[in-house]
Design a protein around this motif. Structure first.
Motif, PDB file in Angstrom:
ATOM      1  N   PHE A   1      67.116-111.917 -20.281  1.00 34.07           N
ATOM      2  CA  PHE A   1      66.890-112.701 -19.106  1.00 34.07           C
ATOM      3  C   PHE A   1      67.899-112.592 -17.822  1.00 34.07           C
ATOM      4  CE2 PHE A   1      65.133-116.322 -21.788  1.00 34.07           C
ATOM      5  CZ  PHE A   1      63.675-115.414 -21.960  1.00 34.07           C
ATOM      6  N   CYS A   2      69.266-112.362 -17.910  1.00 28.24           N
ATOM      7  CA  CYS A   2      70.079-112.172 -17.070  1.00 28.24           C
ATOM      8  C   CYS A   2      70.838-111.014 -17.390  1.00 28.24           C
ATOM      9  CB  CYS A   2      70.942-113.464 -16.920  1.00 28.24           C
ATOM     10  SG  CYS A   2      69.900-114.952 -16.347  1.00 28.24           S
ATOM     11  N   PRO A   3      70.400-109.633 -17.259  1.00 26.21           N
ATOM     12  CA  PRO A   3      71.201-108.733 -17.327  1.00 26.21           C
ATOM     13  C   PRO A   3      72.427-108.438 -16.390  1.00 26.21           C
ATOM     14  CG  PRO A   3      69.068-107.852 -16.430  1.00 26.21           C
ATOM     15  CD  PRO A   3      69.073-109.339 -16.624  1.00 26.21           C
ATOM     16  N   GLY A   4      73.342-107.652 -16.387  1.00 26.96           N
ATOM     17  CA  GLY A   4      74.306-107.221 -15.420  1.00 26.96           C
ATOM     18  C   GLY A   4      75.252-108.338 -15.105  1.00 26.96           C
ATOM     19  N   PRO A   5      75.821-108.055 -13.791  1.00 32.38           N
ATOM     20  CA  PRO A   5      75.510-107.101 -12.887  1.00 32.38           C
ATOM     21  C   PRO A   5      76.105-105.847 -13.233  1.00 32.38           C
ATOM     22  CG  PRO A   5      76.501-109.183 -11.831  1.00 32.38           C
ATOM     23  CD  PRO A   5      76.704-109.231 -13.365  1.00 32.38           C
TER      24      PRO A   5
ATOM     25  N   THR B   1      65.714-104.180 -13.253  1.00 37.69           N
ATOM     26  CA  THR B   1      66.480-105.366 -13.178  1.00 37.69           C
ATOM     27  C   THR B   1      65.937-106.470 -11.970  1.00 37.69           C
ATOM     28  OG1 THR B   1      68.030-104.464 -11.541  1.00 37.69           O
ATOM     29  CG2 THR B   1      68.689-104.743 -13.910  1.00 37.69           C
ATOM     30  N   VAL B   2      64.665-106.173 -11.566  1.00 36.54           N
ATOM     31  CA  VAL B   2      63.908-106.964 -10.702  1.00 36.54           C
ATOM     32  C   VAL B   2      63.467-108.058 -11.421  1.00 36.54           C
ATOM     33  CG1 VAL B   2      61.956-107.053  -8.732  1.00 36.54           C
ATOM     34  CG2 VAL B   2      63.362-104.780  -9.225  1.00 36.54           C
ATOM     35  N   ASP B   3      63.472-109.096 -10.867  1.00 35.35           N
ATOM     36  CA  ASP B   3      63.041-110.525 -11.329  1.00 35.35           C
ATOM     37  C   ASP B   3      63.131-110.772 -12.730  1.00 35.35           C
ATOM     38  OD1 ASP B   3      61.833-112.921 -11.499  1.00 35.35           O
ATOM     39  OD2 ASP B   3      59.938-112.248 -10.700  1.00 35.35           O
TER      40      ASP B   3
ATOM     41  N   CYS C   1      69.710-109.472 -10.733  1.00 38.47           N
ATOM     42  CA  CYS C   1      71.307-109.379 -10.727  1.00 38.47           C
ATOM     43  C   CYS C   1      71.719-108.312  -9.559  1.00 38.47           C
ATOM     44  CB  CYS C   1      71.566-108.622 -12.075  1.00 38.47           C
ATOM     45  SG  CYS C   1      71.204-107.165 -12.390  1.00 38.47           S
ATOM     46  N   PRO C   2      72.673-108.712  -9.033  1.00 35.41           N
ATOM     47  CA  PRO C   2      73.245-107.772  -7.931  1.00 35.41           C
ATOM     48  C   PRO C   2      73.766-106.375  -8.481  1.00 35.41           C
ATOM     49  CG  PRO C   2      74.715-109.734  -8.261  1.00 35.41           C
ATOM     50  CD  PRO C   2      73.665-109.680  -9.337  1.00 35.41           C
TER      51      PRO C   2
ATOM     52  N   PRO D   1      80.530-107.571 -12.158  1.00 34.12           N
ATOM     53  CA  PRO D   1      79.788-106.644 -12.775  1.00 34.12           C
ATOM     54  C   PRO D   1      80.168-106.922 -14.370  1.00 34.12           C
ATOM     55  CG  PRO D   1      81.441-105.461 -11.474  1.00 34.12           C
ATOM     56  CD  PRO D   1      81.390-106.959 -11.128  1.00 34.12           C
ATOM     57  N   SER D   2      79.304-106.461 -15.095  1.00 34.09           N
ATOM     58  CA  SER D   2      79.788-106.526 -16.656  1.00 34.09           C
ATOM     59  C   SER D   2      79.924-105.360 -17.142  1.00 34.09           C
ATOM     60  CB  SER D   2      78.383-107.354 -17.351  1.00 34.09           C
ATOM     61  OG  SER D   2      77.475-106.543 -17.125  1.00 34.09           O
ATOM     62  N   GLN D   3      79.551-104.419 -16.334  1.00 36.03           N
ATOM     63  CA  GLN D   3      79.624-102.795 -16.543  1.00 36.03           C
ATOM     64  C   GLN D   3      79.920-101.945 -15.629  1.00 36.03           C
ATOM     65  OE1 GLN D   3      76.939-101.179 -19.824  1.00 36.03           O
ATOM     66  NE2 GLN D   3      76.030-103.184 -19.969  1.00 36.03           N
ATOM     67  N   VAL D   4      80.776-101.109 -15.742  1.00 35.44           N
ATOM     68  CA  VAL D   4      80.887-100.123 -14.457  1.00 35.44           C
ATOM     69  C   VAL D   4      80.604 -98.541 -15.042  1.00 35.44           C
ATOM     70  CG1 VAL D   4      82.859 -99.142 -13.056  1.00 35.44           C
ATOM     71  CG2 VAL D   4      82.802-101.531 -13.867  1.00 35.44           C
ATOM     72  N   TYR D   5      79.793 -98.162 -14.167  1.00 37.24           N
ATOM     73  CA  TYR D   5      79.408 -96.767 -14.379  1.00 37.24           C
ATOM     74  C   TYR D   5      79.960 -95.832 -13.405  1.00 37.24           C
ATOM     75  CZ  TYR D   5      75.759 -98.364 -17.715  1.00 37.24           C
ATOM     76  OH  TYR D   5      75.089 -98.821 -18.506  1.00 37.24           O
TER      77      TYR D   5
END
Length: 797
Positions: free
Chosen positions: A175-179, A198-200, A207-208, A262-266
């Motif tokens: 439901f709420c991935p990311g940011p 990650t749209v809607d 998410c940002p 952010p939960s992850q950095v690429y």
């Protein structure tokens, strides 16, 4: 995503060609030949591959690099060199993408972003980039590394195909991935995929996405290669460029505490020098600083509210509610990423203010934000609330947000099992108060029954007492029959979704067994009967040979899975009855809400989502018959809103809707006999009490429930009113089968006067007994009474 480089040798390159991986071969051969120009065999193979792809310029340059290589392959190299002399370079001019570049810039300018650094960066370094397109339609870009050498960026390959094969973040699909934070873009393909996914993702939440590309020319390059206008126009996408771009990102996070980190950095664009500090290091610093700021702020608020004990709050409530003191200050928070709750909180705020108290409501200001702890703390510091009001959630879920001395008033509207756990309920403070549906669970956990008021969700008559329908509204919304709900998920879809939550094959097998035997067992019970889930679970365990030993899992299956499964069956079964009736009589039946347009059987009746407010009012009033299909009972927000709007309803019979009078008589008999335990209740030999038990539970003479309902539950149920007690002639508008639906629908579709009479009398009841204003007044009074009783109880210990 950039491929990781590694040492490549002659044999490895040959193996790549043997398995047909020509893109990977060329990507690695370029670097290999720079270090080993004497390897004419690899040079010859690379030149052939470039030529096969139609890339003349890179082939010619590779020829020049290896022109002096005296090897057996030299003759063939010389022959190829002759054929390349007059061929065009095959480089694509950047002017072909000028319009795309300008369009991307224009979209970004519309957000008030200065694009001059990108424009200047491209003007200065355009000649440092070359664009080629091969015979397969794949684009390739290379960047000048020095006066004599070029490098493919981020590598040589079919970038779209590589991106499509790249694993997405693991939490995409939730439901709420990311940011997510991107250090560089490569050529932009991977960011585009993440953006689209990650749209809607949940009720409007997106998410940002954060991007830092310090080299403005590289960002300009991506603007030439990708149409990013949709992404650039989206306020949830934050891009920073230039030498200070990473610091600008830090300033953004420090200035807006509602932006989730952010939960992850690429890390992409590994072909350029790294920033110091890196964006990952900056992110870690900001996370640490924000967490420390929350701890420090909460400690300050704790110190302020720790001076307020039960004696203080008891006096504060008493004076505010009787008019001898300042009105109560109530701080509330609700997410915009909800369906009903945000509107319920809106009406709650109006009711609080109509009673003379003050209410400050916090909500996200955009669809990519969440209300951060520091935002709550600032509001608490400035507003000095007497109460923190929450819908559905209790104190433990606000750890780090609500100071321990500030009372929390929880209004439970959805009985969420993951909220009302024993552990959570034990951590509720003595100066908190709860109202709503979960009192049984509260008391069964050993908590104080006086701290929880059993209550229903009301309506806001003012919200649904708008002006008469205009002619165009009447024409648009008039129909014979309508239903409003987002519960379009079929029983099968719900089962499949729940099944995916478990990795254990035994649990999945048991779930399948429950789903298989549920319909036959449910058919032998009245709708939503309390004993049915236990029989279904027991039968499934016998059939599968699987026994549940985990009490938490058993509770989830009984209170969540089987409740929701029965809910879906209950609603969709009744909708099938209505659909059959509508088809048979050629009636206009409309189902409003999300997802009905893809329902396997009810899609022809889908009418799209309905906006809360005026549109709902129009639907309720213009429909000759509205349907209420809530297994929790007729007295629910949907029906109350519709009645307040002036709509007429038919309802599927819910378990207790016609049992209000029976329950009242049963509880009166219990009190008269002095029954004070569940054991005494079901062990009674009193003939009158047994008759009332049989009548309430729909049991044959002399039988008792297989799963005894606790005495406390029966008493709690008697604390609220039931439809048959408050709505005149309620029995006439209910149905419990296809035939009874047809009978009541036929009767009322043909009798407008009868519909009007029921509508008027039912609305009067709603305004008098089920408004937000009267409910909030009751809640605050009950909370004040509880404060005084808790103070008295603590002083006697």
């Amino acid at each position: 995503m950039t491929l990781t480089s590694y040492t490549t040798d002659h044999d490895t390159l040959l193996k790549l060609l043997q398995r047909g991986d020509n893109y990977q071969f060329l990507s690695l051969a370029t670097g290999y030949l720079s270090a080993s120009p004497e390897d004419a065999q690899i040079a010859l193979l690379a030149i052939r591959e470039y030529l096969n792809l139609g890339l003349i310029g890179p082939a010619r340059e590779l020829m020049a690099l290896n022109a002096a290589s005296g090897t057996d392959a030299q003759a063939e190299l010389d022959e190829i060199a002759g054929t390349l002399t007059n061929l065009p370079d095959s480089q694509v001019p950047w002017s072909q993408r000028r319009d795309m570049f300008e369009h991307n810039l224009a979209v970004w300018r519309e957000r008030g972003i200065d694009v001059s650094e990108i424009v200047d960066g491209w003007c200065e370094r355009q000649n440092d980039f070359q664009w080629y397109r091969d015979r397969h339609g794949a684009d390739h870009v290379r960047m000048r590394m020095d006066d004599t050498s070029w490098a493919w960026i981020p590598f040589f390959g079919h970038h779209q195909l590589v991106s499509d094969a790249q694993s997405l973040p693991e939490d995409i699909g939730t439901f709420c991935p990311g940011p997510y934070l991107f250090d560089g873009l490569d050529l932009g393909h991977f960011l585009g995929r993440v953006y689209d996914k990650t749209v809607d993702t949940f009720l409007g939440y997106s998410c940002p996405l954060y991007v830092v590309e310090p080299d403005a020319a590289l960002l300009a390059l991506v603007f030439h290669m990708q149409d990013m206008s949709k992404m650039l126009a989206d306020p949830r996408v934050f891009m920073f460029t230039g030498a200070n771009g990473h610091e600008a990102l830090r300033e953004l996070w420090e200035s807006n505490h509602n932006l989730p980190l952010p939960s992850q950095v690429y890390t992409l664009s590994q072909f350029r020098p790294r920033l110091h500090p890196t964006v990952l290091e900056i992110t870690q610093e900001v996370v640490s600083d924000r967490e420390q700021a929350v701890r420090d702020s909460l400690a300050d608020l704790n110190a302020r509210y720790d001076t307020c004990d039960l004696a203080y709050w008891s006096k504060r409530f008493e004076q505010a509610l009787c008019g001898d003191g300042e009105p109560l200050r109530i701080l509330a928070g609700v997410s915009v990423h909800t369906t009903f709750l945000q509107y319920s909180m809106r009406d709650t705020q109006r009711a609080i203010e109509s009673l003379g108290h003050r209410c400050l409501l916090l909500q996200e200001q955009s669809n990519h934000e969440t209300i951060g702890p520091l935002t709550y703390h600032q509001a608490i510091r400035e507003f000095s609330p007497d109460v923190f009001l929450s819908l559905d959630h209790i104190r433990p879920e606000f750890a780090g947000i609500v100071p321990r001395g500030l009372p929390v008033l929880t209004w439970d509207q959805d009985q969420l099992p993951h909220v009302f756990t024993d552990e959570n309920m034990r951590r509720v403070a003595k100066h908190d108060f709860l109202v709503g549906y979960s009192k049984d669970r509260w008391v069964s956990a050993g908590c104080n029954p006086l701290q929880f008021l059993n209550a229903r969700v009301p309506t806001c008559p003012d919200q649904f007492h708008g002006r008469p329908l205009r002619e165009d509204e009447t024409k648009k919304y008039t129909c014979d029959l309508s239903y409003v709900s987002h519960a379009s998920q079929t029983p099968q879809q719900f089962h499949d979704e729940e099944r995916r939550q478990y990795e254990d094959r035994a649990v999945r097998s048991l779930l399948d067994g429950i789903y298989e035997c549920a319909p036959d067992i449910l058919a032998t019970y009245p709708p939503m009967h309390s004993e049915a889930p236990y029989e279904i679970l027991a039968q499934a365990q016998r059939n599968s040979g699987i026994t549940i030993c985990d009490a938490a899992l058993q509770q989830r299956l009984l209170s969540w899975y089987l409740w929701r499964l029965r809910d879906r069956i209950y609603r969709h079964e009744a909708l099938d009855w209505a659909a059959s009736w509508a088809r048979k009589h050629n009636r206009d039946f409309r189902i409003y809400g999300r997802g009905w347009d893809v329902h396997p059987t009810l899609a022809p009746f889908a009418a799209g989502p309905a906006e809360n407010g005026r549109e709902l009012l129009c639907i309720y009033r213009a429909s000759k018959i509205n349907l209420q299909l809530m297994p929790a009972g007729f007295i629910h927000q949907r029906a109350l809103d519709g009645l307040a709007a002036g709509g007429f309803f038919l309802a599927r019979l819910a378990p207790h809707d016609l049992k209000g009078g029976t329950l009242r008589s049963l509880c009166e008999c219990i009190r008269t006999l002095g029954i004070d335990s569940t054991e005494k209740l079901y062990g009674t030999q009193d003939a009158t009490l047994r008759q009332w038990l049989e009548a309430y539970f729909d049991l044959p003479g002399g039988a008792l429930p297989k799963v005894p309902v606790p005495l406390s539950t029966l008493l709690h149920r008697s604390e609220v009113a039931y439809p048959d007690e408050v709505f005149p002639r309620f029995r006439e508008i209910v149905f419990d089968s296809p035939d009874s639906f047809s009978q009541v629908a036929d009767r009322f579709i043909a009798d407008a006067d009868a519909r009007a009479q029921f509508t008027t009398s039912f609305r009067e009841v709603v305004v008098d007994r089920f408004s937000y204003r009267s409910s909030i007044s009751t809640f605050l009074s009950a909370m004040g009474i509880y404060m005084r009783s808790a103070l008295k109880d603590s002083s006697q210990r």
